[in-house]
Design an enzyme around this catalytic site. Structure first.
Site, PDB file in Angstrom:
ATOM      1  N   ASN A   1       4.637 -28.007  21.053  1.00  0.00           N
ATOM      2  CA  ASN A   1       3.409 -28.406  20.365  1.00  0.00           C
ATOM      3  C   ASN A   1       2.137 -28.063  21.128  1.00  0.00           C
ATOM      4  O   ASN A   1       1.072 -27.978  20.537  1.00  0.00           O
ATOM      5  CB  ASN A   1       3.451 -29.914  20.068  1.00  0.00           C
ATOM      6  CG  ASN A   1       3.871 -30.734  21.263  1.00  0.00           C
ATOM      7  OD1 ASN A   1       4.966 -30.574  21.803  1.00  0.00           O
ATOM      8  ND2 ASN A   1       2.994 -31.608  21.706  1.00  0.00           N
TER       9      ASN A   1
ATOM     10  N   CYS B   1      -1.546 -36.489  22.135  1.00  0.00           N
ATOM     11  CA  CYS B   1      -0.897 -37.750  22.516  1.00  0.00           C
ATOM     12  C   CYS B   1      -1.251 -38.185  23.922  1.00  0.00           C
ATOM     13  O   CYS B   1      -1.162 -39.349  24.249  1.00  0.00           O
ATOM     14  CB  CYS B   1       0.622 -37.611  22.411  1.00  0.00           C
ATOM     15  SG  CYS B   1       1.118 -36.793  20.902  1.00  0.00           S
TER      16      CYS B   1
ATOM     17  N   THR C   1      13.164 -49.822   2.573  1.00  0.00           N
ATOM     18  CA  THR C   1      12.825 -49.306   1.246  1.00  0.00           C
ATOM     19  C   THR C   1      12.239 -47.910   1.368  1.00  0.00           C
ATOM     20  O   THR C   1      11.326 -47.681   2.170  1.00  0.00           O
ATOM     21  CB  THR C   1      11.795 -50.241   0.567  1.00  0.00           C
ATOM     22  OG1 THR C   1      12.363 -51.544   0.497  1.00  0.00           O
ATOM     23  CG2 THR C   1      11.427 -49.734  -0.821  1.00  0.00           C
TER      24      THR C   1
HETATM   25  C1  LIG Z   1       4.111 -34.206  16.003  1.00  0.00           C
HETATM   26  C2  LIG Z   1       5.347 -34.077  16.774  1.00  0.00           C
HETATM   27  C3  LIG Z   1       6.249 -35.138  16.894  1.00  0.00           C
HETATM   28  C4  LIG Z   1       5.978 -36.486  16.322  1.00  0.00           C
HETATM   29  O1  LIG Z   1       6.040 -36.505  14.930  1.00  0.00           O
HETATM   30  P1  LIG Z   1       5.480 -37.736  14.104  1.00  0.00           P
HETATM   31  O2  LIG Z   1       5.893 -37.434  12.701  1.00  0.00           O
HETATM   32  O3  LIG Z   1       4.015 -37.712  14.301  1.00  0.00           O
HETATM   33  O4  LIG Z   1       6.127 -38.960  14.607  1.00  0.00           O
HETATM   34  C5  LIG Z   1       7.406 -34.926  17.598  1.00  0.00           C
HETATM   35  N1  LIG Z   1       7.671 -33.737  18.165  1.00  0.00           N
HETATM   36  C6  LIG Z   1       6.824 -32.708  18.094  1.00  0.00           C
HETATM   37  C7  LIG Z   1       7.179 -31.409  18.735  1.00  0.00           C
HETATM   38  C8  LIG Z   1       5.627 -32.832  17.400  1.00  0.00           C
HETATM   39  O5  LIG Z   1       4.787 -31.816  17.342  1.00  0.00           O
END
Ligand SMILES: *Cc1c(COP(=O)(O)O)cnc(C)c1O
Length: 381
Positions: free
Chosen positions: A155, A328, A243
């Site tokens: 990411n 993050c 749900t």
């Molecule tokens: C965004 C991301 C996540 C987290 O996903 P969420 O749906 O926001 O919980 C996990 N792993 C990677 C590589 C990401 O880019």
């Protein structure tokens, strides 16, 4: 203040208007809003049909069976379910897990939790290219290895791991393989008929769906049952209770279908935007490109400016909505742990900015972004 240009698609994407339209059709009394588990009336049946249609759309992107898709609240939950579930199910065979320092926090923190419970993790370092080398994975395999957990696309840098080769390796040694594919679903081919991974985490909000919905692909032909991490009601064949979020799920299905249909065109467009962006930065002093662009997803460019402080540079660029390190960890001014693991110096890692482009990015925006960056760098030099 002028609205900045959004160049942070790797953090999250805006919802595609076609997806938003679908989502809104599944909220109100005149729409399909009901609880898909309501078996006693038409409203419930319609909701169930809508959810099952979306399950097909998501399964199709992965070339998977609908019975292999488990809805979750996002990729974080899918990562937790996969990793903690395998640890629980397979601890009789061993307690060793292979992963990497460049993983997303959802994977890292799940593994740190397991380390506290007595599991042992081999933390591989990515190469300077950003990629985790297949031979490093192979060297880390032990008698008691039960799981390999590695992402497909990073990411922060966009680096691509060779998950197809790692899957073959895992299969050869009878080790379960989990892939965090949050950054690659809808961007790179993820064909589970060829890619023999056992578990794959995906989410909607990195490909123009809403936040708060995702899925875990769980291969059917595996001799284990994934134990639930969230209990209550036994939804999703016992793997994840709660749900089902009809509107979110329908929207995710639509987002996945749109992504699948437009994948190659969209990636070609993003690749060309990246070329335009990088071409305008060529020859400008004090810019380093992080990772190997020959093995990088189209929408992400990670740059370091070792002569600058990352936060100073960011505040000099109010016109551009970009990310320093990953979103993050950007609350703290620690250097990006991903870039550090790739061997970057503190100065390079602290000054890194991630530019990420997407479906609604225009060439004009990209050239403006590059030109703005160059003029700010010249001013600060
Ligand atoms: C965004 C991301 C996540 C987290 O996903 P969420 O749906 O926001 O919980 C996990 N792993 C990677 C590589 C990401 O880019």
């Amino acid at each position: 203040m002028q609205t900045p240009i959004y160049l942070d698609y790797a953090a999250t994407t805006p919802v595609d208007p076609r997806v938003a339209e679908k989502l809104m059709q599944h909220l109100t009394l005149d729409g399909i809003f009901a609880n898909p588990a309501s078996r006693s009336h038409l409203f419930g049946w319609q909701a169930e049909a809508a959810v099952e249609h979306a399950r097909k759309q998501v399964a199709k992107l992965l070339n998977a069976d609908t019975r292999e898709i488990v809805w979750t609240s996002g990729a974080t939950e899918a990562d937790n379910l996969a990793i903690k579930g395998v640890a629980e199910a397979r601890q009789g065979r061993g307690r060793h897990i292979i992963s990497a320092l460049s993983e997303h926090k959802a994977v890292i923190d799940s593994l740190l939790y397991l380390e506290q419970k007595g599991f042992e993790v081999s933390w591989l370092s990515p190469r300077a290219s950003g990629e985790v080398a297949v031979e490093d994975v192979k060297d880390a395999i032990r008698e008691d290895t039960i799981l390999i957990s590695l992402m497909h696309v990073n990411n922060e840098t966009g680096a691509i791991n060779d998950v197809y080769e790692i899957a073959r390796l895992a299969k050869q040694y009878d080790i379960l393989f989990h892939i965090d594919a949050a950054q690659s679903a809808g961007k790179l081919k993820l064909d589970t008929q060829v890619l023999e991974a056992d578990l794959i985490s995906v989410c909607a909000h990195k490909i123009y769906g809403p936040k708060g919905i995702g899925a875990l692909y769980v291969r059917r032909k595996v001799d284990f049952e994934l134990p639930a991490q969230i209990h209550g009601g036994g939804h999703e064949r016992g793997m994840r209770s709660g749900t089902l979020a009809t509107h979110q799920i329908v929207a995710m299905g639509e987002a996945f279908e749109i992504a699948r249909e437009g994948m190659s065109d969209e990636q070609a467009k993003l690749q060309s935007l990246k070329r335009v962006f990088l071409a305008r930065l060529e020859g400008v002093a004090g810019i380093e490109i992080n990772g190997d662009q020959r093995n990088c997803v189209a929408g992400i460019v990670n740059l370091s400016f070792p002569r600058q402080e990352g936060d100073v540079l960011l505040s000099a660029l109010p016109q551009l909505a970009v990310s320093s390190g990953s979103a993050c960890t950007s609350a703290s001014m620690a250097p990006s742990y991903v870039l550090k693991a790739m061997g970057l110096s503190d100065a390079a890692a602290l000054s890194a900015l991630r530019f990420s482009f997407g479906r609604f990015t225009s060439e004009q925006e990209v050239t403006y972004a590059a030109d703005t960056l160059v003029s700010v760098l010249k001013r600060m030099a």
